[in-house]
Scaffold this motif. Structure first.
Motif, PDB file in Angstrom:
ATOM      1  N   UNK A  64       0.759  -1.177   0.097  1.00  0.00           N
ATOM      2  CA  UNK A  64      -0.147  -0.040  -0.045  1.00  0.00           C
ATOM      3  C   UNK A  64       0.843   1.167   0.029  1.00  0.00           C
ATOM      4  N   UNK A  65       0.273   2.337   0.267  1.00  0.00           N
ATOM      5  CA  UNK A  65       0.989   3.752   0.109  1.00  0.00           C
ATOM      6  C   UNK A  65       1.637   4.019   1.594  1.00  0.00           C
ATOM      7  N   UNK A  66       1.423   3.427   2.827  1.00  0.00           N
ATOM      8  CA  UNK A  66       1.865   3.982   3.919  1.00  0.00           C
ATOM      9  C   UNK A  66       2.465   2.853   4.616  1.00  0.00           C
ATOM     10  N   UNK A  67       3.907   2.853   4.108  1.00  0.00           N
ATOM     11  CA  UNK A  67       4.757   1.782   4.724  1.00  0.00           C
ATOM     12  C   UNK A  67       5.977   2.069   5.032  1.00  0.00           C
ATOM     13  N   UNK A  68       7.042   1.711   5.889  1.00  0.00           N
ATOM     14  CA  UNK A  68       8.236   2.392   5.947  1.00  0.00           C
ATOM     15  C   UNK A  68       9.194   1.877   4.694  1.00  0.00           C
ATOM     16  N   UNK A  69       8.931   0.857   3.933  1.00  0.00           N
ATOM     17  CA  UNK A  69       9.843   0.664   2.853  1.00  0.00           C
ATOM     18  C   UNK A  69       9.342   1.400   1.718  1.00  0.00           C
ATOM     19  N   UNK A 100       5.007  10.288   3.985  1.00  0.00           N
ATOM     20  CA  UNK A 100       4.816   8.747   4.168  1.00  0.00           C
ATOM     21  C   UNK A 100       5.294   8.524   5.530  1.00  0.00           C
ATOM     22  N   UNK A 101       6.559   9.130   5.587  1.00  0.00           N
ATOM     23  CA  UNK A 101       7.032   8.806   7.201  1.00  0.00           C
ATOM     24  C   UNK A 101       6.342   9.291   8.325  1.00  0.00           C
ATOM     25  N   UNK A 102       5.688  10.402   8.151  1.00  0.00           N
ATOM     26  CA  UNK A 102       4.866  11.131   9.111  1.00  0.00           C
ATOM     27  C   UNK A 102       3.630  10.119   9.220  1.00  0.00           C
ATOM     28  N   UNK A 103       2.938   9.680   8.227  1.00  0.00           N
ATOM     29  CA  UNK A 103       1.813   9.117   8.277  1.00  0.00           C
ATOM     30  C   UNK A 103       2.170   7.728   8.810  1.00  0.00           C
ATOM     31  N   UNK A 104       3.313   6.980   8.558  1.00  0.00           N
ATOM     32  CA  UNK A 104       3.578   5.842   9.082  1.00  0.00           C
ATOM     33  C   UNK A 104       3.753   5.978  10.626  1.00  0.00           C
ATOM     34  N   UNK A 105       4.490   6.987  11.085  1.00  0.00           N
ATOM     35  CA  UNK A 105       4.857   7.410  12.456  1.00  0.00           C
ATOM     36  C   UNK A 105       3.730   7.809  13.305  1.00  0.00           C
ATOM     37  N   UNK A 106       2.629   8.350  12.661  1.00  0.00           N
ATOM     38  CA  UNK A 106       1.593   9.119  13.588  1.00  0.00           C
ATOM     39  C   UNK A 106       0.756   7.825  14.028  1.00  0.00           C
ATOM     40  N   UNK A 107       0.166   8.153  15.363  1.00  0.00           N
ATOM     41  CA  UNK A 107      -0.700   7.300  15.904  1.00  0.00           C
ATOM     42  C   UNK A 107      -1.814   7.212  15.049  1.00  0.00           C
ATOM     43  N   UNK A 108      -2.595   5.789  15.238  1.00  0.00           N
ATOM     44  CA  UNK A 108      -3.742   5.538  14.368  1.00  0.00           C
ATOM     45  C   UNK A 108      -4.932   6.119  15.041  1.00  0.00           C
TER      46      UNK A 108
END
Length: 108
Positions: A64-69, A100-108
């Motif tokens: 998907x689009x929100x992943x550390x890789x 993407x990094x910010x989206x991955x690191x933000x709490x759900x």
């Protein structure tokens, strides 16, 4: 799920390992990423950019689009584009990598 059969010609018994298709795709993606990094280190920057962009497409299908890789690959593409002087495109990739990094690191 696919099965990988490994045989040895020396007569030793080799354990048969079951590997699912997703694991194969993840390993392929990691290998492509490393190949692109080596290409870049060898001065083949345009080839590296193409390989990374192709890999990004495969990674998005996997993760998907929100992943550390995804963030890491976006950053690497930006880095290579910057190195070859395509600064505006590099900026866009860096910007997306940060998002993407910010989206991955933000709490759900």
């Amino acid at each position: 799920m696919g099965t990988l059969s490994i045989s040895a010609t020396s007569g030793h018994k080799v354990k048969h390992e079951s590997i699912n298709q997703r694991d194969i795709q993840i390993a392929d993606s990691a290998a492509r990423h490393q190949f692109a990094l080596v290409s870049s280190a060898l001065g083949k920057k345009q080839e590296a950019a193409i390989l990374l962009q192709e890999n990004l497409h495969k990674q998005r299908a996997l993760y998907g689009n929100k992943h550390p890789n995804i963030a890491k690959t976006l950053y690497r593409i930006g880095q290579v584009l910057y190195d070859i002087g395509i600064h505006q495109n590099a900026y866009s990739y860096f910007e997306e990598a940060l998002a993407v990094s910010r989206a991955v690191m933000s709490p759900q």
